[in-house]
Design an enzyme around this catalytic site. Structure first.
Site, PDB file in Angstrom:
ATOM      1  N   ASP A 171       1.173   7.813  -4.398  1.00 15.35           N
ATOM      2  CA  ASP A 171       0.915   8.725  -5.525  1.00 15.35           C
ATOM      3  C   ASP A 171       0.701  10.152  -5.006  1.00 15.35           C
ATOM      4  O   ASP A 171       1.182  11.121  -5.599  1.00 15.35           O
ATOM      5  CB  ASP A 171      -0.306   8.239  -6.321  1.00 15.35           C
ATOM      6  CG  ASP A 171      -0.105   6.829  -6.852  1.00 15.35           C
ATOM      7  OD1 ASP A 171       0.996   6.545  -7.336  1.00 15.35           O
ATOM      8  OD2 ASP A 171      -1.041   6.019  -6.743  1.00 15.35           O
ATOM      9  N   HIS A 176      -4.016   2.913  -9.311  1.00 20.42           N
ATOM     10  CA  HIS A 176      -2.599   2.985  -8.961  1.00 20.42           C
ATOM     11  C   HIS A 176      -1.751   2.309 -10.034  1.00 20.42           C
ATOM     12  O   HIS A 176      -1.099   1.295  -9.789  1.00 20.42           O
ATOM     13  CB  HIS A 176      -2.369   2.345  -7.578  1.00 20.42           C
ATOM     14  CG  HIS A 176      -0.910   2.264  -7.222  1.00 20.42           C
ATOM     15  ND1 HIS A 176      -0.138   3.382  -6.971  1.00 20.42           N
ATOM     16  CD2 HIS A 176      -0.068   1.198  -7.106  1.00 20.42           C
ATOM     17  CE1 HIS A 176       1.099   3.008  -6.722  1.00 20.42           C
ATOM     18  NE2 HIS A 176       1.168   1.686  -6.800  1.00 20.42           N
TER      19      HIS A 176
HETATM   20  P1  NAD Z   1       9.664  -7.796  -1.448  1.00 19.29           P
HETATM   21  O1  NAD Z   1       9.817  -8.978  -2.333  1.00 19.29           O
HETATM   22  O2  NAD Z   1      10.887  -7.099  -0.972  1.00 19.29           O
HETATM   23  O3  NAD Z   1       8.826  -8.194  -0.153  1.00 19.29           O
HETATM   24  C1  NAD Z   1       7.651  -8.935  -0.233  1.00 19.29           C
HETATM   25  C2  NAD Z   1       7.564  -9.796   1.006  1.00 19.29           C
HETATM   26  O4  NAD Z   1       6.337 -10.517   0.952  1.00 19.29           O
HETATM   27  C3  NAD Z   1       8.706 -10.823   1.103  1.00 19.29           C
HETATM   28  O5  NAD Z   1       9.330 -10.731   2.370  1.00 19.29           O
HETATM   29  C4  NAD Z   1       7.994 -12.154   0.928  1.00 19.29           C
HETATM   30  O6  NAD Z   1       8.610 -13.222   1.646  1.00 19.29           O
HETATM   31  C5  NAD Z   1       6.616 -11.814   1.479  1.00 19.29           C
HETATM   32  N1  NAD Z   1       5.562 -12.728   1.060  1.00 19.29           N
HETATM   33  C6  NAD Z   1       5.341 -13.284  -0.154  1.00 19.29           C
HETATM   34  N2  NAD Z   1       4.264 -14.083  -0.120  1.00 19.29           N
HETATM   35  C7  NAD Z   1       3.769 -14.010   1.140  1.00 19.29           C
HETATM   36  C8  NAD Z   1       2.667 -14.615   1.803  1.00 19.29           C
HETATM   37  N3  NAD Z   1       1.852 -15.454   1.170  1.00 19.29           N
HETATM   38  N4  NAD Z   1       2.450 -14.309   3.112  1.00 19.29           N
HETATM   39  C9  NAD Z   1       3.287 -13.469   3.777  1.00 19.29           C
HETATM   40  N5  NAD Z   1       4.362 -12.874   3.190  1.00 19.29           N
HETATM   41  C10 NAD Z   1       4.593 -13.153   1.898  1.00 19.29           C
HETATM   42  O7  NAD Z   1       8.678  -6.777  -2.203  1.00 19.29           O
HETATM   43  P2  NAD Z   1       8.397  -5.236  -1.833  1.00 19.29           P
HETATM   44  O8  NAD Z   1       9.327  -4.368  -2.588  1.00 19.29           O
HETATM   45  O9  NAD Z   1       8.297  -5.110  -0.363  1.00 19.29           O
HETATM   46  O10 NAD Z   1       6.946  -5.054  -2.518  1.00 19.29           O
HETATM   47  C11 NAD Z   1       5.812  -5.732  -2.021  1.00 19.29           C
HETATM   48  C12 NAD Z   1       4.594  -5.435  -2.883  1.00 19.29           C
HETATM   49  O11 NAD Z   1       4.246  -4.043  -2.774  1.00 19.29           O
HETATM   50  C13 NAD Z   1       4.809  -5.682  -4.377  1.00 19.29           C
HETATM   51  O12 NAD Z   1       3.673  -6.311  -4.932  1.00 19.29           O
HETATM   52  C14 NAD Z   1       4.984  -4.293  -4.957  1.00 19.29           C
HETATM   53  O13 NAD Z   1       4.626  -4.210  -6.314  1.00 19.29           O
HETATM   54  C15 NAD Z   1       4.012  -3.513  -4.089  1.00 19.29           C
HETATM   55  N6  NAD Z   1       4.187  -2.050  -4.076  1.00 19.29           N
HETATM   56  C16 NAD Z   1       3.068  -1.300  -3.968  1.00 19.29           C
HETATM   57  C17 NAD Z   1       3.153   0.083  -3.936  1.00 19.29           C
HETATM   58  C18 NAD Z   1       1.900   0.913  -3.796  1.00 19.29           C
HETATM   59  O14 NAD Z   1       1.989   2.144  -3.957  1.00 19.29           O
HETATM   60  N7  NAD Z   1       0.765   0.340  -3.481  1.00 19.29           N
HETATM   61  C19 NAD Z   1       4.407   0.702  -4.034  1.00 19.29           C
HETATM   62  C20 NAD Z   1       5.542  -0.097  -4.129  1.00 19.29           C
HETATM   63  C21 NAD Z   1       5.426  -1.492  -4.158  1.00 19.29           C
END
Ligand code: NAD
Length: 353
Positions: free
Chosen positions: A181, A208
């Site tokens: 952000d 967020h």
């Molecule tokens: P993605 O699906 O591409 O990657 C997520 C990964 O987590 C995958 O590789 C999956 O296999 C792994 N995973 C799932 N469960 C797991 C577990 N129990 N242990 C270990 N690994 C596990 O998703 P992404 O685009 O990388 O997003 C990940 C998260 O980040 C989402 O929840 C998304 O909403 C969040 N996000 C947060 C922000 C922020 O500003 N905080 C910004 C963008 C995305």
């Protein structure tokens, strides 16, 4: 000779140049272990790559439920930097991945699709964060934990409650990552005023998601001026910037590359604080007493044990006070949902998902 990573502003490596070894001398610790949970994902892979070229990190553990996680580790291990990369399969090897971690970064979990809010992710990601935190409590209770998983507003309370139940909660060590952000606010305001984004700093507080994101445009440095209409538009753009990416990716996920950048910016600030550098300031969503809510994002001074000082809200103008009022009622619901989930008996949690 060693390679020194050059970081414009605070972290971003644009070049590797040869510098004499003496540049690395000094008494500060420079050999940290970082564990990335969710290291095979859209955020996890570029995040891990940027961590691999951070010279304060000597051990990089990447962990994921994805079968190909060992391949991601091998791929990263070919990058010509000294840090050692190891891949771990979750959940079987999660404990080993966490052992010895100074910092744990968690981008594990499901991202949004068009039309979804971050709160829609609660059902899936709440349980995931809780079980990962149980393992962190057992294997790395002193690590600084940076949670990227959404909805940040609710999963950080789940994380803290889980650590509390395990008897190892240190609220100065658990962070919800809101750096994206701040990064977006800096970018959009620099763009609007034709400024160099490296030099623009906009404090962003609150939470967020949507209206809980409160950019304090009146406190931008260098000082900028906008009319009321422009401020409203910029505020909404910063609050909804995540959806801008989700819609543009049309079903292929949410922000990954800008989030990896923001995650590494935050990790780098944690490392600088851990190493004893003074006045390292970064905003994050943490357990807090600066408002009536138990969790809130504000600028923090980071140090050897995580949060050294919470810098609070600071001065808000009328427009920003209104944003705060709106944010508080939404945040309260998000926080209550997280606390309630963390304290539900196991059988009811299964029923919810
Ligand atoms: P993605 O699906 O591409 O990657 C997520 C990964 O987590 C995958 O590789 C999956 O296999 C792994 N995973 C799932 N469960 C797991 C577990 N129990 N242990 C270990 N690994 C596990 O998703 P992404 O685009 O990388 O997003 C990940 C998260 O980040 C989402 O929840 C998304 O909403 C969040 N996000 C947060 C922000 C922020 O500003 N905080 C910004 C963008 C995305």
């Amino acid at each position: 000779m060693h390679y020194k990573v050059i970081f414009p502003k605070v972290l971003f490596p644009v070049a590797l140049v040869r510098v004499p070894s003496r540049c690395f001398s000094g008494s500060r610790r420079n050999n940290y272990q970082v564990t990335v949970i969710g290291g095979a994902g859209g955020i996890g892979q570029p995040l891990s790559m940027l961590l691999k070229i951070n010279r304060m990190i000597t051990k990089l553990h990447i962990c994921d439920i994805a079968k190909f996680i060992p391949g991601v580790a091998v791929d990263l291990s070919h990058i010509e930097t000294p840090s050692v990369v190891k891949g771990f399969k979750s959940p079987e090897q999660l404990g080993d991945a966490l052992e010895g971690a100074d910092i744990v970064i968690m981008p594990a979990g499901v991202p949004r699709k068009p039309g979804m809010t971050r709160d829609d992710l609660f059902k899936i990601n709440a349980g995931l964060v809780k079980s990962i935190m149980e393992q962190i409590a057992a294997s790395a209770p002193k690590a600084l934990v940076a949670i990227i998983t959404n909805p940040v507003n609710s999963v950080v309370p789940i994380a803290c409650e889980t650590m509390k139940k395990a008897g190892v909660l240190d609220p100065n060590r658990i962070f919800g990552v809101t750096t994206l952000d701040t990064v977006r606010a800096n970018t959009f305001i620099a763009e609007a005023k034709g400024l160099n984004p490296y030099e623009v700093k906009v404090p962003v507080i609150g939470g967020h998601s949507g209206v809980t994101i409160i950019p304090l445009i009146s406190r931008t440095t260098p000082k900028v001026s906008f009319n009321e209409e422009e401020i409203k538009k910029l505020t909404v753009r910063i609050q909804e910037a995540g959806s801008e990416v989700v819609e543009a990716k049309a079903g292929a996920g949410s922000a990954t590359l800008s989030m990896a950048y923001a995650g590494v910016r935050f990790a780098n600030s944690l490392l600088r604080g851990l190493s004893g550098e003074k006045n390292v300031i970064e905003s994050a969503y943490v357990m807090s007493q600066v408002t009536s809510l138990p969790y809130f994002a504000t600028p923090l001074v980071l140090g050897k044990c995580g949060i050294e000082k919470n810098l609070g809200l600071g001065e808000l103008n009328c427009f920003e006070k209104n944003l705060l009022d709106k944010a508080i009622s939404v945040l309260k619901k998000n926080i209550d949902a997280g606390i309630e989930f963390a304290n539900l008996p196991e059988c009811k949690k299964e029923h919810m998902s």
